[in-house]
Write an enzyme that holds these catalytic residues in place. Structure first.
Site, PDB file in Angstrom:
ATOM      1  N   GLU A  19      31.753  41.118  86.466  1.00  0.00           N
ATOM      2  CA  GLU A  19      32.451  41.155  85.398  1.00  0.00           C
ATOM      3  C   GLU A  19      33.954  41.549  85.776  1.00  0.00           C
ATOM      4  OE1 GLU A  19      31.192  44.086  82.512  1.00  0.00           O
ATOM      5  OE2 GLU A  19      31.254  42.660  80.774  1.00  0.00           O
ATOM      6  N   ALA A  68      23.406  44.476  78.073  1.00  0.00           N
ATOM      7  CA  ALA A  68      23.520  45.794  77.143  1.00  0.00           C
ATOM      8  C   ALA A  68      23.264  47.114  78.068  1.00  0.00           C
ATOM      9  CB  ALA A  68      22.366  45.868  76.274  1.00  0.00           C
ATOM     10  N   GLY A  89      60.759  38.494  68.425  1.00  0.00           N
ATOM     11  CA  GLY A  89      61.205  39.296  67.124  1.00  0.00           C
ATOM     12  C   GLY A  89      60.186  39.047  66.084  1.00  0.00           C
ATOM     13  N   ARG A 139      65.940  29.808  70.809  1.00  0.00           N
ATOM     14  CA  ARG A 139      66.303  30.727  69.599  1.00  0.00           C
ATOM     15  C   ARG A 139      67.636  31.224  69.863  1.00  0.00           C
ATOM     16  NH1 ARG A 139      65.410  32.108  64.412  1.00  0.00           N
ATOM     17  NH2 ARG A 139      66.105  34.168  64.280  1.00  0.00           N
ATOM     18  N   GLY A 181      28.809  55.930  77.969  1.00  0.00           N
ATOM     19  CA  GLY A 181      30.059  54.671  78.054  1.00  0.00           C
ATOM     20  C   GLY A 181      30.280  54.576  79.492  1.00  0.00           C
TER      21      GLY A 181
HETATM   22  C1  LIG Z   1      35.216  44.478  72.888  1.00  0.00           C
HETATM   23  C2  LIG Z   1      34.106  45.199  73.610  1.00  0.00           C
HETATM   24  C3  LIG Z   1      33.074  44.352  74.243  1.00  0.00           C
HETATM   25  C4  LIG Z   1      32.194  45.259  75.014  1.00  0.00           C
HETATM   26  N1  LIG Z   1      31.174  44.574  75.415  1.00  0.00           N
HETATM   27  C5  LIG Z   1      30.119  45.173  76.158  1.00  0.00           C
HETATM   28  C6  LIG Z   1      28.793  44.604  76.793  1.00  0.00           C
HETATM   29  O1  LIG Z   1      28.734  43.278  76.490  1.00  0.00           O
HETATM   30  N2  LIG Z   1      27.922  45.308  77.063  1.00  0.00           N
HETATM   31  C7  LIG Z   1      28.105  46.428  77.515  1.00  0.00           C
HETATM   32  O2  LIG Z   1      26.896  47.210  78.126  1.00  0.00           O
HETATM   33  N3  LIG Z   1      29.021  47.305  77.223  1.00  0.00           N
HETATM   34  C8  LIG Z   1      30.035  46.601  76.359  1.00  0.00           C
HETATM   35  N4  LIG Z   1      31.393  47.207  76.044  1.00  0.00           N
HETATM   36  C9  LIG Z   1      31.421  48.817  76.241  1.00  0.00           C
HETATM   37  C10 LIG Z   1      32.380  49.089  77.242  1.00  0.00           C
HETATM   38  O3  LIG Z   1      32.065  48.637  78.399  1.00  0.00           O
HETATM   39  C11 LIG Z   1      32.781  50.642  77.003  1.00  0.00           C
HETATM   40  O4  LIG Z   1      33.481  50.750  75.838  1.00  0.00           O
HETATM   41  C12 LIG Z   1      33.297  51.190  78.052  1.00  0.00           C
HETATM   42  O5  LIG Z   1      32.606  51.167  79.566  1.00  0.00           O
HETATM   43  C13 LIG Z   1      34.099  52.645  77.887  1.00  0.00           C
HETATM   44  O6  LIG Z   1      32.894  53.586  77.208  1.00  0.00           O
HETATM   45  P1  LIG Z   1      33.224  54.334  75.796  1.00  0.00           P
HETATM   46  O7  LIG Z   1      33.607  53.629  74.892  1.00  0.00           O
HETATM   47  O8  LIG Z   1      32.021  54.998  75.603  1.00  0.00           O
HETATM   48  O9  LIG Z   1      34.280  55.248  76.167  1.00  0.00           O
HETATM   49  P2  LIG Z   1      34.232  56.581  77.028  1.00  0.00           P
HETATM   50  O10 LIG Z   1      33.379  56.692  78.390  1.00  0.00           O
HETATM   51  O11 LIG Z   1      33.834  57.727  75.996  1.00  0.00           O
HETATM   52  O12 LIG Z   1      35.638  57.216  77.422  1.00  0.00           O
HETATM   53  C14 LIG Z   1      36.472  57.544  76.466  1.00  0.00           C
HETATM   54  C15 LIG Z   1      37.977  57.928  77.142  1.00  0.00           C
HETATM   55  O13 LIG Z   1      37.599  58.924  78.362  1.00  0.00           O
HETATM   56  C16 LIG Z   1      37.892  58.428  79.580  1.00  0.00           C
HETATM   57  N5  LIG Z   1      37.110  58.955  80.610  1.00  0.00           N
HETATM   58  C17 LIG Z   1      35.883  58.898  80.717  1.00  0.00           C
HETATM   59  N6  LIG Z   1      35.161  59.455  81.642  1.00  0.00           N
HETATM   60  C18 LIG Z   1      36.111  59.768  82.492  1.00  0.00           C
HETATM   61  C19 LIG Z   1      36.624  60.179  83.718  1.00  0.00           C
HETATM   62  N7  LIG Z   1      35.406  60.395  84.529  1.00  0.00           N
HETATM   63  N8  LIG Z   1      37.713  60.473  84.338  1.00  0.00           N
HETATM   64  C20 LIG Z   1      38.673  59.993  83.503  1.00  0.00           C
HETATM   65  N9  LIG Z   1      38.655  59.517  82.235  1.00  0.00           N
HETATM   66  C21 LIG Z   1      37.332  59.312  81.794  1.00  0.00           C
HETATM   67  C22 LIG Z   1      37.816  56.663  79.536  1.00  0.00           C
HETATM   68  O14 LIG Z   1      38.559  56.237  80.305  1.00  0.00           O
HETATM   69  C23 LIG Z   1      38.152  56.738  78.099  1.00  0.00           C
HETATM   70  O15 LIG Z   1      39.767  56.720  77.987  1.00  0.00           O
HETATM   71  C24 LIG Z   1      32.239  46.568  75.363  1.00  0.00           C
HETATM   72  C25 LIG Z   1      33.536  47.363  74.511  1.00  0.00           C
HETATM   73  C26 LIG Z   1      34.300  46.615  73.895  1.00  0.00           C
HETATM   74  C27 LIG Z   1      35.505  47.287  73.069  1.00  0.00           C
END
Ligand SMILES: Cc1cc2nc3c(=O)[nH]c(=O)nc-3n(C[C@H](O)[C@H](O)[C@H](O)COP(=O)(O)OP(=O)(O)OC[C@H]3O[C@@H](n4cnc5c(N)ncnc54)[C@H](O)[C@@H]3O)c2cc1C
Length: 317
Positions: free
Chosen positions: A180, A57, A277, A206, A64
């Site tokens: 990862e 976590a 399709g 097909r 993010g």
């Molecule tokens: C199904 C699933 C499972 C997951 N499992 C885990 C888990 O087990 N443990 C865990 O800790 N996390 C987990 N995650 C979280 C995942 O790692 C984050 O969603 C990911 O790192 C992106 O963070 P965010 O969603 O907050 O997006 P944000 O960071 O808010 O990004 C939003 C957008 O802005 C862009 N962006 C952000 N910063 C920059 C930058 N500096 N330059 C250019 N573009 C940028 C991103 O690329 C994206 O397009 C999971 C996510 C999903 C969808």
């Protein structure tokens, strides 16, 4: 190497189940890398034997891509316990995990807060998890939130030390993220391989306009591009596996492989649906599920944009 092959095979059928496994292993490996012999024995071994479910976590509602800079979860020392407060989200396995490696800013009197992983067991006072979140794909993998409210765990659950020099900021998380990123390409390869196989078989059988659709250049060229992606992805996955085995896994290579394989898994699965399709759009075939699952790899474990940033930083350093 074995791990990549196993994950590739599993993800031909269920990328979500692959996620369940790597979330547990990510938690276990964080403990193995940083924990004491007692912590490894008590927490990591049951995870490695898959007797318990683990989660890793890092992500928070406000943290993010900038997981460290935006992190608000804290762990404050109180004698021989740590008191955690915070909120984690989008965590794979969170709804059912027995053991969670929670990243928090560890606050100890006399030293500045440092981000460290801490083992938190389900049942610890102040620990709660939410129900599985509804999402686009990866339905075989439960994703959820973790709430920590004055959650008390023994000081020994801290993984690693709190001295900056002994352990640079965030390194445990970066190690696990690299790990990862090193296995996710193999998971994407499973999706690509399955989509190519299904598409070749379908295109040969097909028939429309009196001949197999594979005889139309528009379809044959799609198949050729899919094969190209498959070959490239396979090469990257095996290059990564060899680098890992030789202890030479670096962030640049892991990000290149993760970015390329994730993008191709999305592209190839979309093309597979197109080749099939209407049948490709139906849930009866595995393709629409594989496509929805593939999209996760462009986000989880670091988004495509963050992988590009990592690669650019490495070559410009
Ligand atoms: C199904 C699933 C499972 C997951 N499992 C885990 C888990 O087990 N443990 C865990 O800790 N996390 C987990 N995650 C979280 C995942 O790692 C984050 O969603 C990911 O790192 C992106 O963070 P965010 O969603 O907050 O997006 P944000 O960071 O808010 O990004 C939003 C957008 O802005 C862009 N962006 C952000 N910063 C920059 C930058 N500096 N330059 C250019 N573009 C940028 C991103 O690329 C994206 O397009 C999971 C996510 C999903 C969808």
């Amino acid at each position: 190497m074995l791990m990549s092959v196993l994950l590739k095979e599993i993800c031909r059928v269920s990328p979500g189940f692959g996620m369940v496994l790597i979330a547990t292993l990510g938690c276990a490996m964080t403990i193995v890398d940083r924990g004491s012999a007692t912590a490894i024995e008590r927490h990591a071994l049951p995870l490695l034997r898959f007797e318990k479910i683990g989660a890793w976590a890092l992500t928070e509602p406000g943290a993010g891509s900038d997981a460290f800079g935006g992190m608000r979860t804290t762990a404050v020392q109180d004698g021989d316990t740590l008191v955690l407060n915070g909120h984690k989200t989008f965590i794979s396995n969170a709804p059912y995990a027995d053991v969670v490696a929670v990243y928090a800013r560890v606050c100890v009197e006399g030293s500045e807060p440092l981000v460290r992983p801490i083992v938190v067991e389900r049942g610890s006072p102040g620990f709660a998890s939410g129900p599985p979140l509804r999402k686009m794909g990866m339905h075989d993998s439960p994703t959820g939130e973790i709430f920590l409210q004055d959650c008390r765990v023994p000081w020994d659950n801290l993984l690693g030390t709190i001295e900056r020099r002994a352990q640079p900021r965030g390194s445990a998380a970066l190690d696990t993220l690299n790990l990862e990123r090193a296995v996710m390409p193999a998971m994407c390869l499973g999706i690509i391989e399955r989509c190519v196989e299904e598409s070749v078989r379908y295109a040969k059988t097909r028939a429309q306009f009196g001949r197999p659709i594979a005889e139309f250049q528009a379809i044959a060229f799609k198949l050729a591009r899919m094969e190209l992606a498959l070959e490239n992805a396979r090469n990257l996955v095996f290059k990564l596996a060899w680098a890992q085995r030789a202890g030479r896994l670096d962030a640049r290579l892991a990000s290149i492989a993760k970015l390329y394989c994730a993008e191709q898994a999305v592209q190839v699965s979309l093309e597979a649906i197109q080749i099939h399709g209407g049948a490709g759009y139906m849930a009866e075939l595995p393709l629409e599920k594989l496509m929805r699952d593939a999209k996760m790899f462009e986000i989880g474990g670091g988004t495509n944009e963050i992988q590009l940033q990592t690669i650019a930083r490495a070559i410009l350093a």
